[in-house]
Write an enzyme that holds these catalytic residues in place. Structure first.
Site, PDB file in Angstrom:
ATOM      1  N   ASP A 612       0.956  -1.569  -0.295  1.00 25.53           N
ATOM      2  CA  ASP A 612      -0.625  -0.096   0.239  1.00 25.53           C
ATOM      3  C   ASP A 612       0.480   1.549   0.252  1.00 25.53           C
ATOM      4  O   ASP A 612       1.485   1.509   1.245  1.00 25.53           O
ATOM      5  CB  ASP A 612      -0.876   0.303   1.028  1.00 25.53           C
ATOM      6  CG  ASP A 612      -1.662  -0.716   1.193  1.00 25.53           C
ATOM      7  OD1 ASP A 612      -2.149  -2.065   0.500  1.00 25.53           O
ATOM      8  OD2 ASP A 612      -3.326  -0.938   2.121  1.00 25.53           O
ATOM      9  N   LYS A 678      -7.171   3.537  -3.419  1.00 25.84           N
ATOM     10  CA  LYS A 678      -7.010   3.634  -1.798  1.00 25.84           C
ATOM     11  C   LYS A 678      -7.107   4.856  -1.645  1.00 25.84           C
ATOM     12  O   LYS A 678      -6.510   5.585  -1.883  1.00 25.84           O
ATOM     13  CB  LYS A 678      -6.151   2.757  -1.075  1.00 25.84           C
ATOM     14  CG  LYS A 678      -6.370   3.458   0.769  1.00 25.84           C
ATOM     15  CD  LYS A 678      -5.111   1.917   0.688  1.00 25.84           C
ATOM     16  CE  LYS A 678      -5.277   2.014   2.550  1.00 25.84           C
ATOM     17  NZ  LYS A 678      -3.744   1.578   3.366  1.00 25.84           N
ATOM     18  N   LYS A 707     -10.504   0.705  -2.023  1.00 28.03           N
ATOM     19  CA  LYS A 707      -9.923   0.162  -0.364  1.00 28.03           C
ATOM     20  C   LYS A 707     -10.446   1.751  -0.658  1.00 28.03           C
ATOM     21  O   LYS A 707     -10.387   2.435  -0.301  1.00 28.03           O
ATOM     22  CB  LYS A 707      -8.926  -0.290  -0.599  1.00 28.03           C
ATOM     23  CG  LYS A 707      -8.477  -0.611   0.801  1.00 28.03           C
ATOM     24  CD  LYS A 707      -6.675  -1.127   0.945  1.00 28.03           C
ATOM     25  CE  LYS A 707      -7.242  -1.353   2.926  1.00 28.03           C
ATOM     26  NZ  LYS A 707      -5.298  -1.497   3.058  1.00 28.03           N
TER      27      LYS A 707
END
Length: 747
Positions: A612, A678, A707
């Site tokens: 991430d 995200k 996400k």
């Protein structure tokens, strides 16, 4: 030798002649002559690149004697003043002897209006000439504020971010305890450790909760910067605070009463529709002018003055100010700011009280005040004894400095909700102090039976945060497709990508395929959860606990800092289905491209299945899209060189971006080959929102996944995001989500 002596005698003779009064007088006449013959302008000082509104040479505030030295600048100073006003220039006398230097006796207005800041009314302006605001008309003989006002603490999450989600619970608790209102952003609220945006968000949350639970909201808007104080005052005025209050600046302290009242009046002027309360706290600020002198000067300068928060033990000053108010026919709202002085100020006529203790043990003070009003001195003494016991309870364990930390701990005991820790440089309670306080709190309640009998309990419904609403959002309705397609095409040209290739990357935007229907199942939320532990203080034991919970509840992954990847591998069972995600460039995203690529590759090499990464937000905001694209590509390429199946998620920090930037980031992430977009790190000013998620889902369609992270703490919220098209939830409240409760952690 003879020549030297001759020169020395000549020099001394000339010096004696030139120092006679006649020559000095001629010098000062020359100053006046030049002032009359020359045109001189006063130039404002420069502050932060802009012309200041106060003059650069002399004070325009007070009548003071100014001494001008015999230098070119001093000559210009004398000329400027003499030109702008008819000011005589005479020798200044020291100890009765003329020293030959000019003195300038300045007036209240040395300079034209064009070079002066618009200041509040001067202290010499008669009160009868001050135009009072409409809220003050007709109420000068009555008080506006009565009862208890809790000096509320500022809730923080586990990462140290402001947590406004628990304020509704806090507000209902106070209302049940009989508290009339709240004092937001004061000393208890750690205001001087908060940014201006944080203070605004907290106040807005309290305004909303106050309306719901019938609490008056008083806002402290004082700051070390005049500009910040004015901004906070204007904001409080716009959102409907019942009053604003400001203490004196405590680093660059005002040296005179007039400078303090000038500062306060200028701040109060930004909130013309809101009563102003001076926050008198000399023990904290170090500004210890006589209270009544301050109030007298403020009354003449500040049309919105309504009273003061009096945080001092000097009852003589308090009574003196009340006498001043009566002498001019005004009933000031003088609100006591020390709980320990309640019994002392009641006989003086104080009707309102602000204190941090009211957040936990407000009923004690409510009963004390009611007993005093009814003349029941026995109950007054009993309740006063309880109040003393309250302060003694924690001061003997952790010291009086710890009031805010203790309040957070015991508020959790009373409401079942975490209010977080302290913000540096204030420290949290130690484990030993917490244990001792728990025991002392139990004994305190056992000693004083029936302490909260009338308060009732917090209902479960009140503790449930509102469910995110995706109703009528444009992305889900297809209203943004044309705009997104246009931006994708434009970015393709910018990066040298053919239009046909852009259309193949985003077929759902160009009519080449329909968007797939959202068939996400919500019966098992665990399959969507990245169980997260990213705080700097995380220990190996906490990592092991995280992994155990992930396996127990069948979460999709655990998400940790890269240094904890090997710890996760060791903690997870052999053959576990739980994936390991490592953050990269976290949480700022500001490291260089090569370093970020190295970190990602190392994390994958250590065993991370997913990375991430945080984009370089600064580069994005300045429009350097080539850098942002290369940054993402580097992480994708380096990670997949180690493991071709590595999953890459790109964190935007959507709270810092506008709509177009969120769309552009989503487009660039797909172009770079990332698997997920995200929303947030959970460490900035906000987390996932329906609007941001709607934009991201609409942009990536079925070619990437979304996400949602930051602030998703309960099942209903997680379900709403999953139904909207989110396929992964980043949260540290995973256990609470799947167990049907509400998490209190920040991520």
């Amino acid at each position: 030798s003879y020549s030297f002596c001759t020169l020395l005698v000549t020099f001394l003779f000339i010096k004696t002649i030139m120092s006679t009064p006649q020559h000095r007088e001629a010098s000062w006449k020359e100053v006046v002559r030049r002032a009359k013959s020359e045109v001189c302008e006063v130039e404002p000082l420069q502050e932060h690149g802009k012309a200041a509104t106060r003059p650069s040479l002399l004070s325009s505030r007070k009548s003071v004697r100014k001494t001008v030295q015999s230098t070119p600048r001093s000559m210009k100073e004398a000329i400027d003043v003499a030109k702008s006003e008819k000011i005589s220039i005479t020798p200044l006398h020291e100890n009765g002897v003329s020293n030959g230097r000019p003195s300038l006796l300045t007036s209240k207005k040395l300079f034209p209006d064009s070079v002066r800041r618009k200041r509040p009314l001067s202290a010499s302006t008669p009160a009868s000439q001050v135009k009072r605001s409409s809220f003050r008309d007709g109420v000068s003989k009555t008080k506006l504020f009565h009862g208890l006002y809790s000096a509320v603490i500022t809730p923080l999450d586990t990462e140290g971010n402001v947590n406004g989600d628990v304020i509704d619970i806090y507000a209902q608790h106070l209302s049940k305890d009989g508290v009339n209102g709240v004092f937001v952003g004061g000393t208890a609220g750690m205001s001087m450790s908060m940014s201006v945006p944080e203070r605004k968000r907290i106040l807005e949350a309290w305004i909303h909760a106050g309306k719901k639970h019938k609490l008056e909201v008083l806002a402290h808007i004082g700051a070390q910067s005049l500009a910040d104080s004015k901004e906070l005052a204007a904001h409080a005025d716009s959102v409907g605070a019942a009053a604003i209050s400001a203490m004196a600046p405590c680093f660059f302290k005002p040296s005179e009463v007039s400078l303090l009242t000038d500062y306060l009046s200028e701040v109060a002027a930004e909130a013309p529709n809101t009563p102003f309360l001076y926050y008198h706290f000399p023990e904290m600020t170090g500004v210890n002018f006589p209270f009544t002198t301050i109030m007298k000067d403020l009354y003449n300068r500040c049309p919105t003055l309504r009273g003061a928060k009096f945080t001092s033990t000097n009852m003589w000053e308090l009574g003196d100010c009340m006498d001043f108010g009566k002498s001019i026919g005004v009933e000031f709202d003088l609100i006591m700011g020390y709980e320990g002085q309640t019994i002392s100020c009641l006989p003086l006529g104080v009707t309102a009280h602000i204190g941090i203790a009211f957040s936990v043990v407000g009923p004690i003070w409510n009963r004390l005040i009611k007993a005093f009003e009814s003349g029941n001195q026995k109950v007054v003494a009993e309740e006063q004894s309880k109040g003393r016991a309250w302060f003694k309870m924690f001061s003997e364990i952790s010291g009086l400095w710890s009031m805010t930390a203790v309040t957070k701990l015991l508020l959790q005991e009373r409401t079942g909700t975490s209010f977080g820790g302290m913000r540096s440089p204030q420290r949290d309670l130690t484990p030993n102090e917490i244990n001792l306080l728990h025991g002392a709190w139990v004994r305190f309640q056992q000693t004083f039976k029936g302490l909260f009998e009338h308060t009732g309990k917090i209902s479960k419904k009140a503790q449930t945060p509102p469910v995110p609403s995706f109703k009528d959002l444009p992305g889900a309705m297809g209203k943004l497709d044309e705009k997104i397609a246009s931006r994708a095409t434009s970015l393709g040209k910018k990066f040298g990508i053919a239009t046909s290739d852009v259309q193949n990357l985003f077929p759902h935007l160009f009519g080449k395929c329909k968007k797939g229907s959202n068939n996400n199942q919500t019966t098992n939320l665990g399959q969507y959860i990245d169980h997260t532990l990213l705080k700097a203080t995380a220990t190996n034991a906490e990592v092991a606990k995280l992994c155990k919970e992930a396996e127990q509840h069948k979460f999709y992954a655990v998400c940790v800092n890269s240094s904890r990847v090997e710890d996760c591998k060791a903690a997870l069972s052999k053959g576990s289905d739980v994936k390991i995600a490592a953050v990269c460039g976290f949480p700022l995203g500001a490291m260089d491209i090569d370093s970020k690529g190295n970190e990602a590759a190392t994390a994958v090499r250590l065993g991370a299945n997913e990375v991430d990464m945080v984009i370089n937000i600064g580069k994005l905001l300045e429009g350097d899209y080539h850098y942002v694209l290369q940054d993402i590509e580097e992480v994708v390429i380096r990670s997949r060189e180690v493991n071709p199946t590595a999953v890459i998620k790109v964190i935007f920090e959507t709270c810092l971006l506008n709509e177009d930037q969120i769309i552009d980031c989503s487009i660039m992430s797909v172009m770079a080959g990332a698997d997920f977009v995200k929303t947030s790190t959970g460490f900035s000013t906000g987390g996932a929102t329906p609007k941001a998620v709607d934009l991201m889902v609409a942009t990536v369609g079925n070619v990437a996944e979304v996400k949602a992270s930051g602030g998703v703490r309960d099942g209903p919220a997680a379900t709403a995001y999953v139904k909207a098209g989110v396929t992964r939830i980043g949260t540290s409240s995973g256990v609470a989500i799947v167990s049907g409760s509400s998490g209190t952690t920040g991520y």
